[in-house]
Design an enzyme around this catalytic site. Structure first.
Site, short mmCIF file in Angstrom:
data_model
loop_
_atom_site.label_atom_id
_atom_site.label_comp_id
_atom_site.label_asym_id
_atom_site.label_seq_id
_atom_site.Cartn_x
_atom_site.Cartn_y
_atom_site.Cartn_z
N LYS A 26 0.88 -1.24 0.10
CA LYS A 26 0.00 0.00 -0.05
C LYS A 26 0.98 1.40 -0.23
CE LYS A 26 -3.51 0.11 2.94
NZ LYS A 26 -4.75 -0.07 1.89
N ARG A 96 -3.85 2.78 8.47
CA ARG A 96 -4.03 1.60 7.92
C ARG A 96 -2.84 0.68 7.87
NH1 ARG A 96 -7.21 4.95 4.25
NH2 ARG A 96 -9.35 4.09 4.12
N GLY A 105 -7.97 -7.24 4.16
CA GLY A 105 -9.03 -7.74 5.36
C GLY A 105 -8.40 -8.30 6.40
N MET A 107 -5.84 -7.27 8.46
CA MET A 107 -5.10 -6.47 9.61
C MET A 107 -6.06 -5.36 9.76
SD MET A 107 -1.20 -6.93 8.97
CE MET A 107 -1.40 -6.64 7.32
N ARG A 352 -3.67 -1.51 -6.34
CA ARG A 352 -2.74 -2.66 -6.30
C ARG A 352 -3.15 -3.75 -7.30
NH1 ARG A 352 -6.00 -4.53 -0.55
NH2 ARG A 352 -7.85 -4.83 -1.47
N HIS A 468 -1.74 -42.73 1.33
CA HIS A 468 -2.41 -43.60 0.26
C HIS A 468 -3.57 -42.79 -0.18
CE1 HIS A 468 -5.78 -46.38 -1.16
NE2 HIS A 468 -4.36 -46.88 -2.03
N ARG A 574 2.15 -47.85 -11.94
CA ARG A 574 2.30 -48.94 -10.70
C ARG A 574 1.47 -50.07 -10.83
NH1 ARG A 574 1.17 -43.29 -7.60
NH2 ARG A 574 -0.31 -43.24 -9.46
N ARG A 630 6.65 -49.77 -13.48
CA ARG A 630 7.44 -50.48 -12.48
C ARG A 630 6.66 -51.53 -12.05
NH1 ARG A 630 6.42 -47.05 -6.95
NH2 ARG A 630 4.40 -48.51 -6.71
N GLU A 757 15.37 -45.09 -4.60
CA GLU A 757 14.64 -44.70 -3.35
C GLU A 757 15.22 -44.99 -2.24
OE1 GLU A 757 10.61 -46.82 -4.06
OE2 GLU A 757 11.72 -48.13 -5.33
N SER A 776 14.86 -43.39 -12.16
CA SER A 776 13.71 -42.53 -11.68
C SER A 776 13.77 -42.52 -10.35
CB SER A 776 12.23 -43.24 -12.29
OG SER A 776 11.34 -42.31 -11.66
N GLY A 778 12.19 -42.05 -6.75
CA GLY A 778 10.96 -42.55 -6.10
C GLY A 778 11.04 -41.67 -4.75
N THR A 779 10.74 -40.20 -4.85
CA THR A 779 11.31 -39.04 -3.83
C THR A 779 10.26 -39.36 -2.71
OG1 THR A 779 9.70 -37.60 -4.93
CG2 THR A 779 12.13 -37.50 -5.36
N ASN A 780 9.08 -40.17 -2.73
CA ASN A 780 8.16 -40.45 -1.37
C ASN A 780 9.34 -41.34 -0.55
OD1 ASN A 780 6.21 -38.93 -2.74
ND2 ASN A 780 5.15 -40.49 -3.17
N ASP A 781 9.64 -42.25 -1.34
CA ASP A 781 10.42 -43.34 -0.37
C ASP A 781 11.68 -42.97 0.00
OD1 ASP A 781 8.63 -45.37 0.28
OD2 ASP A 781 9.12 -46.58 -1.36
N CYS A 843 9.51 -39.43 -10.04
CA CYS A 843 8.10 -39.93 -9.92
C CYS A 843 7.55 -39.94 -8.66
CB CYS A 843 8.17 -41.34 -10.85
SG CYS A 843 8.85 -42.40 -9.73
N TYR A 863 13.33 -35.14 -16.99
CA TYR A 863 11.58 -35.09 -16.64
C TYR A 863 11.20 -35.01 -15.21
CZ TYR A 863 11.28 -40.29 -16.16
OH TYR A 863 11.56 -41.25 -15.59
#
Length: 886
Positions: A26, A96, A105, A107, A352, A468, A574, A630, A757, A776, A778-781, A843, A863
């Site tokens: 502002k 203000r 809205g 603050m 703004r 899951h 999968r 996989r 992984e 590839s 497996g970034t979760n594991d 992946c 990728y």
């Protein structure tokens, strides 16, 4: 000496538009408008550095601040000819907030500051309008009492409603000056009754109290919540803008309004806004009176019979049009502007970049490129990935009333309403009858897949963003709220308790998967609409990005959706998800519980035709694009029968007893199955399983190739941690593939790679690359095994870790660059040192997270792969990464 106060007024300002970090949005824009020669009431901005200092020094101010403020007040007095604290010619202020990121809205604001029992008389005499003066005073007491002293706003509104009722009028504007004088006295009494103090008569005291209140509002609950939802850092702080008042409530020659330089709902290039005659700013948004349209194109069903600003005040309207064009051309974006007209003189109070719908954002960006206001690169950077997300899922109607009863994690975006059901079978049964249902579970398992597919949305009490429920729901494009820990679910009696309210099976609820909210009853949704501008915009995105974008897809339907959204192949198919369908789960269980290779092969023979048909369907949908499949990965326990009727069914099929099935199931029990007998370990101990899958893949590929489809299968061996594991399974894969191609008389190109992984796999990536043609991640594991977190249980404490700033983000949502990212980067370098044509991607769920995608671009992955509904988001994030790094 540090400068803490920046002046704006006349035709010159100390600051300018690029100083948002210091002056807030502002304050920076008020300075910029002043420098542009636009009429802005003079004032000054107290910087965000003072807010930071205030919180770091026990709510005290820098020593030099008071002198700076007094000096700037004198400058305003010179320009306006008024005097702060004067009874005869009082200078009044608005106070203000103004953070560097817009927080509309969230603050607090105070208007008409400087009025007291004497100054109100002077204002009445000066303006010749006693009613206006006392209306301004009562507003000031209400705002000051609420903002500075935290008096409940209802307590301060009630006297106003009482006097209107007594006088038999509906509108504030119908009250006389005597009514308002009486109201002022009533409000002052209420103020003293609640606070034990008389209403302050010193304007200087009022100002300092108001400044402190605005700084404190940075940490009110709604501001804290808004910052969390919008990833705004707590340490930024807010600026405070003190500005001389101009009045839209003097009479019928005065007004106040809000306008947008383009339609914020549609993106159409039309000036759009509302205003009120004889009102102050908050009246327009408070809904006390129906606002008038500023022009004919702003009319709707509610205000179509009201006169426009263009008709009532043509001179001011023409000036407003000139200013909005000037502002939009200057900022090169759609502007949200606030204005006040005081006695036929137009003043600008704010500009703004305007909030807009996702469709409007795309349309405005594309049109501004065509109008040569911005470049394609600027258009790409202007669209938020979250806006693309909104376009792909149903959204709650923003006009509808909502009673939010609980909040969990925004696991999968979109919105859904339906009847509560507590089992997957119930969901499927009711959905088959045409009823809309919400599947409510403590947590989901792969066996709930049919119910998840049938349900409109999924709600779970447990589980994180990569649980899951979350992963599968995103893949399906289903709305999902997970990890809603306030839910108490009782399957036996079929109830869900939230606080003191009990919901039964069949009761209606609504889920907002974008915000993670559970809402009582039915809330209408609106469907996303794709426009020609969207297709044009995404073409620009694809022209600039370097990173490929694939999809995680397990069925031909998933593959079709992925391709529709622009996927350039499948990065993760999968195979185990195919096993849970009703027509094949029995054979899978037979295979898992078989005690001999012969029996396993007999069961596998039943499964193989299903696998092959699934692969054929996917290959056809992805004609000409690579498909990474996989091989079986999950622990065996996920497939085992658990219910008595399931055990009885398997026993009958295998010609044995239920007791024997129970015994075999117990033998397969593991204490830590996620680190147990799964992935390539299954392929080593039961090679016939992987052999069947490879045979199904290559047979499907050969048959599709024979039909004229271009097929590029990539066979991925999961959970490799020892290079020899991959060597053994690669040998088996090649032998099986060659055998199939020899028998069919057809050759297909295929690749063999692995999923990285485990930390050990990243460390020995150079050795693994000797056998692997692609990696590839497996970034979760990999996140799970690097941190030592169970991804299904970590939701219980990760939220607190983030809140306490032990972690910047949930590492299962945004890639941990410092730890997991280092492993990935190391593995890429080591792998490519061995094999320079090594293809590398990720992946895990991080493949659809914009921050994680930026890291993937930086380390030159080939990728990313994500759920089908996140493919457009990944495409945009990949393009933005190119622009940001150039």
């Amino acid at each position: 000496m540090a400068k803490f106060v920046y002046f704006f007024g006349g035709t010159k300002a100390d600051g300018f538009g690029e100083m948002k970090d210091l002056l807030g949005g502002k304050g920076a824009n008020l300075a910029e408008m002043t420098n542009l020669g636009i009429p802005v009431p003079p004032g000054f901005t107290i910087t965000t550095e003072v807010c930071i200092y205030y919180y770091q020094h026990n709510k005290n101010y820098p020593d030099t601040l008071k002198a700076e403020i007094l000096e700037n007040i004198r400058k305003i007095e010179e320009i306006t000819g008024k005097k702060f604290g004067s009874s005869d010619n009082p200078l009044l202020f608005s106070v203000r907030s103004g953070a560097r990121a817009s927080m509309p809205g969230m603050m607090d604001t105070i208007l008409n500051l400087g009025l007291n029992d004497e100054a109100v008389k002077g204002l009445a005499k000066l303006s010749g309008n006693e009613r206006f003066a006392y209306d301004s005073y009562r507003r000031f007491i209400q705002m000051y009492g609420n903002v500075v002293k935290s008096i409940d706003s209802d307590k301060l509104e009630h006297p106003l409603e009482e006097i209107k009722e007594k006088r038999g009028v509906k509108l504030d504007t119908d009250l006389t000056s005597e009514d308002l004088k009486n109201l002022v006295n009533t409000l002052k009494k209420k103020y003293k009754e609640v606070t034990g103090e008389t209403f302050p008569q010193s304007p200087e005291k009022q100002l300092w109290e108001a400044i402190g209140a605005v700084f404190r509002s940075w940490n009110n609950q709604r501001a804290i919540t808004y910052r969390k939802l919008n990833n705004i850092p707590d340490e930024w702080g807010t600026a405070v803008n003190v500005q001389s008042m101009v009045f839209g409530n003097i009479g019928d020659d005065s007004a106040t309004g809000v306008a947008f330089t383009r339609d914020p709902a549609t993106g159409d290039k039309k000036f759009f806004g509302e205003f009120l005659i004889n009102a102050q700013g908050e009246d327009v948004v408070a809904g006390i009176r129906t606002p008038n349209p500023i022009n004919e194109s702003s009319k709707n069903n509610e205000n179509k019979d009201l006169p426009t600003l263009e008709a009532l005040m043509p001179k001011c309207y023409k000036e407003l049009v000139n200013i909005y064009n000037k502002l939009e051309n200057h900022y090169k974006d759609m502007q949200d502007i606030e204005f006040t007209i005081e006695r036929d003189k137009l003043w600008m109070l704010q500009t703004r970049n305007g909030k807009r719908t996702a469709n409007a954002a795309i349309k405005i960006a594309v049109n501004m490129v065509k109008e040569e206001l911005i470049t394609k690169n600027q258009a790409i950077m202007r669209i938020q990935t979250s806006q693309i997300d909104q376009l792909l899922h149903p959204m709650l109607d923003p006009k509808a009333d909502k009673n939010i009863v609980a909040r969990g994690l925004p696991a999968s975006p979109g919105a859904a309403s339906g009847k509560i059901v507590f089992s997957a079978d119930e969901a499927e049964e009711l959905a088959a009858k045409g009823e809309k249902v919400i599947l409510v579970r403590i947590e989901t398992s792969p066996e709930d897949i049919h119910g998840m597919n049938a349900a409109e949305g999924i709600l779970t009490a447990r589980g994180g963003m990569t649980s899951h429920a979350a992963v599968v729901a995103r893949g399906m494009g289903k709305c999902c709220v997970s990890g809603c820990s306030t839910l108490l679910i009782d399957y036996k009696i079929g109830t869900m308790k939230i606080d003191n309210k009990i919901y039964k099976k069949g009761d209606f609820i609504t889920l907002d998967g974008t915000g993670g909210f559970v809402i009582d009853g039915l809330v209408p949704t609106i469907q996303p609409e794709f426009t020609g501008e969207f297709g044009e915009f995404m073409k620009w995105v694809d022209d600039i990005r370097v990173l490929g974008v694939r999809a995680n897809a397990d069925t031909p339907i998933d593959a079709k959706i992925a391709r529709k959204f622009g996927a350039e192949g499948i990065g993760l198919c999968r195979t185990e998800h195919m096993f849970f369908q009703e027509d094949r789960i029995l054979a899978v269980r037979e295979m898992m519980l078989s005690e001999t290779k012969k029996d396993r092969e007999k069961a596998l023979a039943k499964i193989k035709p299903y696998q092959k048909e699934d692969f054929k369907g996917i290959f056809k949908e992805m004609d000409g694009l690579p498909v990474t499949i996989r091989l079986l990965d999950p622990p065996l326990h996920e497939f085992l029968p658990k219910e008595p009727n399931e055990m009885k069914q398997v026993a009958k099929s295998m010609g044995t007893t239920v007791e024997k099935i129970k015994e075999l199931a117990e033998q397969l029990h593991e204490f830590n199955p996620m680190l147990g007998h799964r992935g390539c370990r299954l392929g080593i101990t039961y090679p016939e399983i992987y052999e069947m899958q490879v045979r199904a893949i290559i047979e499907a590929a050969c048959e599709c190739a024979k039909e004229g489809f271009f097929v590029y299968p990539e066979i991925m061996i999961p959970l490799v941690g020892i290079s020899s594991e991959l060597e053994v399974l690669k040998t088996m894969t090649i032998a099986t593939a060659e055998d199939v191609m020899s028998k069919t008389g057809r050759k297909v190109e295929y690749k063999i790679g692995t999923m990285i992984e485990l930390p050990r796999a990243a460390i020995i990536a150079d050795k693994i690359a000797e056998s692997a043609q692609f990696f590839s991640f497996g970034t979760n594991d990999l996140t799970q095994t690097t941190f030592g977190f169970s991804r299904d249980d970590a939701g219980k404490f990760l939220k607190e870790y983030v809140e306490k700033k032990l972690l910047p983000k949930d590492p299962f949502v945004t890639l941990d660059v410092e730890g997991v990212g280092k492993l990935i980067e190391m593995a890429v370098l080591k792998g490519r040192a061995t094999r320079d044509d090594l293809k590398v991607g990720i992946c895990g769920e991080h493949g659809g997270d914009p921050e994680s995608i930026a890291f993937c671009h930086k380390i030159k992955l080939n990728y990313v792969s994500c759920s089908p509904y996140r493919v457009p988001i990944a495409r945009l994030a990949a393009a933005q990464s190119v622009i940001s790094s150039s």
